[in-house]
Scaffold this motif. Structure first.
Motif, PDB file in Angstrom:
ATOM      1  N   ARG A 246       0.802  -1.228   0.000  1.00  0.00           N
ATOM      2  CA  ARG A 246       0.000   0.000   0.000  1.00  0.00           C
ATOM      3  C   ARG A 246       0.835   1.280   0.000  1.00  0.00           C
ATOM      4  N   ASP A 247       2.105   1.181   0.403  1.00  0.00           N
ATOM      5  CA  ASP A 247       2.938   2.379   0.435  1.00  0.00           C
ATOM      6  C   ASP A 247       4.399   1.960   0.345  1.00  0.00           C
ATOM      7  N   LEU A 248       5.288   2.952   0.287  1.00  0.00           N
ATOM      8  CA  LEU A 248       6.706   2.668   0.115  1.00  0.00           C
ATOM      9  C   LEU A 248       7.319   1.902   1.292  1.00  0.00           C
ATOM     10  N   PRO A 249       7.039   2.266   2.550  1.00  0.00           N
ATOM     11  CA  PRO A 249       7.622   1.479   3.646  1.00  0.00           C
ATOM     12  C   PRO A 249       7.224  -0.002   3.582  1.00  0.00           C
ATOM     13  N   ALA A 250       5.951  -0.277   3.285  1.00  0.00           N
ATOM     14  CA  ALA A 250       5.506  -1.673   3.175  1.00  0.00           C
ATOM     15  C   ALA A 250       6.182  -2.356   1.990  1.00  0.00           C
ATOM     16  N   ALA A 251       6.362  -1.618   0.910  1.00  0.00           N
ATOM     17  CA  ALA A 251       7.005  -2.176  -0.283  1.00  0.00           C
ATOM     18  C   ALA A 251       8.466  -2.519  -0.005  1.00  0.00           C
ATOM     19  N   LYS A 252       9.167  -1.644   0.708  1.00  0.00           N
ATOM     20  CA  LYS A 252      10.571  -1.894   1.017  1.00  0.00           C
ATOM     21  C   LYS A 252      10.727  -3.116   1.917  1.00  0.00           C
ATOM     22  N   ALA A 253       9.813  -3.257   2.861  1.00  0.00           N
ATOM     23  CA  ALA A 253       9.870  -4.416   3.752  1.00  0.00           C
ATOM     24  C   ALA A 253       9.641  -5.708   2.961  1.00  0.00           C
ATOM     25  N   LEU A 254       8.662  -5.685   2.052  1.00  0.00           N
ATOM     26  CA  LEU A 254       8.380  -6.860   1.228  1.00  0.00           C
ATOM     27  C   LEU A 254       9.557  -7.167   0.303  1.00  0.00           C
ATOM     28  N   TYR A 255      10.102  -6.126  -0.312  1.00  0.00           N
ATOM     29  CA  TYR A 255      11.238  -6.246  -1.231  1.00  0.00           C
ATOM     30  C   TYR A 255      12.429  -6.903  -0.524  1.00  0.00           C
ATOM     31  N   PRO A 373       2.786  13.975 -15.392  1.00  0.00           N
ATOM     32  CA  PRO A 373       3.856  13.004 -15.633  1.00  0.00           C
ATOM     33  C   PRO A 373       5.132  13.257 -14.844  1.00  0.00           C
ATOM     34  N   ASP A 374       5.537  14.503 -14.697  1.00  0.00           N
ATOM     35  CA  ASP A 374       6.795  14.771 -13.999  1.00  0.00           C
ATOM     36  C   ASP A 374       6.705  14.415 -12.523  1.00  0.00           C
ATOM     37  N   LYS A 375       5.552  14.665 -11.901  1.00  0.00           N
ATOM     38  CA  LYS A 375       5.377  14.315 -10.485  1.00  0.00           C
ATOM     39  C   LYS A 375       5.396  12.803 -10.305  1.00  0.00           C
ATOM     40  N   ILE A 376       4.683  12.082 -11.167  1.00  0.00           N
ATOM     41  CA  ILE A 376       4.650  10.635 -11.054  1.00  0.00           C
ATOM     42  C   ILE A 376       6.041  10.050 -11.306  1.00  0.00           C
ATOM     43  N   ALA A 377       6.763  10.592 -12.280  1.00  0.00           N
ATOM     44  CA  ALA A 377       8.122  10.126 -12.555  1.00  0.00           C
ATOM     45  C   ALA A 377       9.018  10.321 -11.335  1.00  0.00           C
ATOM     46  N   ASP A 378       8.854  11.450 -10.637  1.00  0.00           N
ATOM     47  CA  ASP A 378       9.616  11.682  -9.405  1.00  0.00           C
ATOM     48  C   ASP A 378       9.363  10.565  -8.395  1.00  0.00           C
ATOM     49  N   GLU A 379       8.080  10.221  -8.219  1.00  0.00           N
ATOM     50  CA  GLU A 379       7.704   9.207  -7.237  1.00  0.00           C
ATOM     51  C   GLU A 379       8.246   7.828  -7.625  1.00  0.00           C
ATOM     52  N   LEU A 380       8.130   7.484  -8.899  1.00  0.00           N
ATOM     53  CA  LEU A 380       8.616   6.177  -9.341  1.00  0.00           C
ATOM     54  C   LEU A 380      10.119   6.061  -9.161  1.00  0.00           C
ATOM     55  N   GLU A 381      10.822   7.167  -9.375  1.00  0.00           N
ATOM     56  CA  GLU A 381      12.275   7.154  -9.201  1.00  0.00           C
ATOM     57  C   GLU A 381      12.641   6.900  -7.738  1.00  0.00           C
ATOM     58  N   VAL A 382      11.888   7.498  -6.820  1.00  0.00           N
ATOM     59  CA  VAL A 382      12.136   7.269  -5.400  1.00  0.00           C
ATOM     60  C   VAL A 382      11.946   5.787  -5.059  1.00  0.00           C
ATOM     61  N   TRP A 383      10.876   5.197  -5.549  1.00  0.00           N
ATOM     62  CA  TRP A 383      10.628   3.786  -5.283  1.00  0.00           C
ATOM     63  C   TRP A 383      11.764   2.914  -5.828  1.00  0.00           C
ATOM     64  N   LEU A 384      12.241   3.244  -7.004  1.00  0.00           N
ATOM     65  CA  LEU A 384      13.318   2.472  -7.616  1.00  0.00           C
ATOM     66  C   LEU A 384      14.620   2.636  -6.845  1.00  0.00           C
ATOM     67  N   ARG A 385      14.991   3.873  -6.530  1.00  0.00           N
ATOM     68  CA  ARG A 385      16.281   4.150  -5.890  1.00  0.00           C
ATOM     69  C   ARG A 385      16.322   3.682  -4.436  1.00  0.00           C
ATOM     70  N   GLU A 386      15.163   3.699  -3.755  1.00  0.00           N
ATOM     71  CA  GLU A 386      15.145   3.333  -2.336  1.00  0.00           C
ATOM     72  C   GLU A 386      14.855   1.857  -2.106  1.00  0.00           C
ATOM     73  N   GLY A 387      14.775   1.078  -3.172  1.00  0.00           N
ATOM     74  CA  GLY A 387      14.597  -0.355  -3.020  1.00  0.00           C
ATOM     75  C   GLY A 387      13.195  -0.764  -2.646  1.00  0.00           C
ATOM     76  N   GLY A 388      12.195  -0.054  -3.195  1.00  0.00           N
ATOM     77  CA  GLY A 388      10.808  -0.449  -2.985  1.00  0.00           C
ATOM     78  C   GLY A 388      10.265  -1.260  -4.138  1.00  0.00           C
ATOM     79  N   ALA A 389      10.940  -1.185  -5.293  1.00  0.00           N
ATOM     80  CA  ALA A 389      10.450  -1.877  -6.487  1.00  0.00           C
ATOM     81  C   ALA A 389      11.533  -1.911  -7.545  1.00  0.00           C
ATOM     82  N   ASP A 390      11.433  -2.901  -8.428  1.00  0.00           N
ATOM     83  CA  ASP A 390      12.269  -2.949  -9.623  1.00  0.00           C
ATOM     84  C   ASP A 390      11.519  -2.398 -10.835  1.00  0.00           C
ATOM     85  N   GLY A 391      10.289  -2.044 -10.609  1.00  0.00           N
ATOM     86  CA  GLY A 391       9.409  -1.525 -11.648  1.00  0.00           C
ATOM     87  C   GLY A 391       7.988  -1.672 -11.165  1.00  0.00           C
TER      88      GLY A 391
END
Length: 447
Positions: A246-255, A373-391
């Protein structure tokens, strides 16, 4: 587990149903018949391929959703194509995009699954992927000669053995077994055929498979469970994990959990791509995107919403007081534990009434990215760089405009930032995902 700066996103498109949002088919400009129209689906996959998506991903159901007829009549998921039939057709109008299909380890047999996916991989020149599911809908049991759904832990025990059998069947023939020597009259070399002779706790399969080894060696393995046995199955078998934090902290824990388990199992964690499902709604401003979602959510009827809540909980919620929180004494069920627990936690975290929780799920609950698009791209980059997702596994709010917004507006922004490919570098799905081709366990490759 932070990621390296040069890493790019992987993007798959969740396309069965074409939108998970139950109001999608009513949205202005949408195609109400998109889920069961080859013409529309052909258009969608060709747009996704032009945008260089990794894969076109089809879920599947083995029963009509278990909801009252008043809710069922409002659902756009009542009918859809059988995945293998559709993907086989779409393989002939595409060249590079991956083709991922769901197939159940509970209500099918390993020989069927091995043969179908090997066939799809050959038809597509190496673009097939198998999404391993144990089937969460209890109604499916009644379509396969059973009165009750198999217990959750038993379903995962069978799934683990099932994987071993299917991959063993894919290795029935050495890659160079088919010599097709016209002069000698030898079509296949017998010493390069392996008979599996599997006898296990759940399955008994002789083999060999009656089709050549798949182009990719094995089609890519996708896994979608988030329960304890689901995570372990993913760690031991999956190359792509479809999940719903549901959010980045949960995603990082799962990852970290799944990749840590994979390492403990002797696997390379980099050979598992974790792709959370997320709804993408794009507007010129955040406010415009939010208005689109409000419009979309307003098209969900309460009959449909309360049924979605019932499915998520695994129990009939129609008798709950709509203006009070969920009851504390919900009965135990044999439904998906991840869905049930996530729904209960969402209601508690946001102090939602049954009506509010149902409306959220009746549309599309869970992770969403809204805005320009630019705001969403910012968010996706954070998820990628912080280890919440590979995509991400992209879900669309409505079709075709929601899909067009992603491929025409968001993808170019990601490409401009170097976060997503501008062209395919390989031809197979394994190459798109940076995955090695598995060695045949029974035959050592000779040079």
């Amino acid at each position: 587990m932070a990621e390296t700066p040069g890493k790019q996103l992987h993007l798959t498109a969740f396309m069965r149903p074409v939108s998970l949002h139950t109001g999608a088919w009513r949205y202005p400009g949408s195609y109400p018949d998109a889920n069961f129209s080859l013409k529309h689906l052909k258009s969608f996959i060709q747009k996704l391929e032009a945008a260089k998506f990794d894969a076109f991903f089809m879920a599947d159901h083995l029963a009509v959703l278990n909801m009252p007829v008043e809710a069922l009549k409002r659902s756009h998921t009542v009918t859809s194509f059988e995945p293998f039939t559709l993907l086989s057709a779409l393989s002939q109008v595409t060249e590079r995009i991956g083709l991922a299909a769901t197939a159940s380890t509970t209500y099918d047999e390993p020989y069927h699954i091995a043969r179908r996916f090997a066939s799809l991989d050959h038809l597509s020149d190496g673009r097939a992927a198998w999404n391993i599911v144990t089937t969460g809908n209890p109604e499916s049991a009644k379509n396969f000669g059973r009165d009750e759904h198999m217990d959750h832990s038993d379903r995962y025990k069978r799934a683990r053995e099932f994987y071993d059998v299917v991959t063993g069947l894919w290795d029935s023939f050495a890659d160079d077994a088919f010599v097709r020597d016209v002069e000698s009259g030898t079509f296949v070399e017998p010493e390069k055929i392996h008979t599996l002779n599997h006898v296990g706790d759940e399955l008994k399969v002789k083999g060999p498979l009656n089709i050549a080894r798949p182009v990719q060696g094995w089609p890519v393995i996708v896994q979608a469970g988030q329960s304890e046995p689901g995570r372990q199955l993913a760690a031991e078998t999956a190359e792509v994990v479809f999940c719903s934090p549901r959010d980045l902290p949960a995603a990082k824990a799962l990852y970290d959990d799944i990749k840590g388990r994979a390492k403990a199992a002797g696997r390379n964690p980099d050979h598992i791509n974790i792709l959370p499902a997320a709804l993408f709604i794009i507007g010129d401003t955040v406010e415009e995107a939010q208005q689109k979602r409000l419009k979309l959510d307003s098209l969900v009827h309460y009959d449909s919403a309360i049924s979605s809540l019932s499915i998520a909980l695994g129990t009939d919620a129609s008798g709950f007081d709509p203006d009070k929180p969920l009851p504390k004494d919900l009965p135990e069920t044999n439904a998906s534990k991840t869905s049930r627990e996530g729904t209960i936690k969402l209601g508690e975290k946001e102090d939602l009434t049954v009506r509010q929780l149902a409306s959220r799920l009746g549309g599309q609950g869970g992770l969403a990215f809204l805005g320009p698009p630019d705001k969403i791209a910012d968010e996706l980059e954070v998820w990628l760089r912080e280890g919440g997702a590979d995509g991400f596994t992209v879900t669309f709010p409505y079709l075709p405009q929601g899909l067009d917004d992603v491929v025409e507006r968001l993808v170019p922004e990601l490409q401009r930032r170097g976060l997503f490919r501008k062209d395919y570098e390989g031809t197979t799905l394994r190459e798109h995902l940076g995955l090695p081709r598995p060695e045949n366990r029974f035959f050592t490759k000779t040079t």
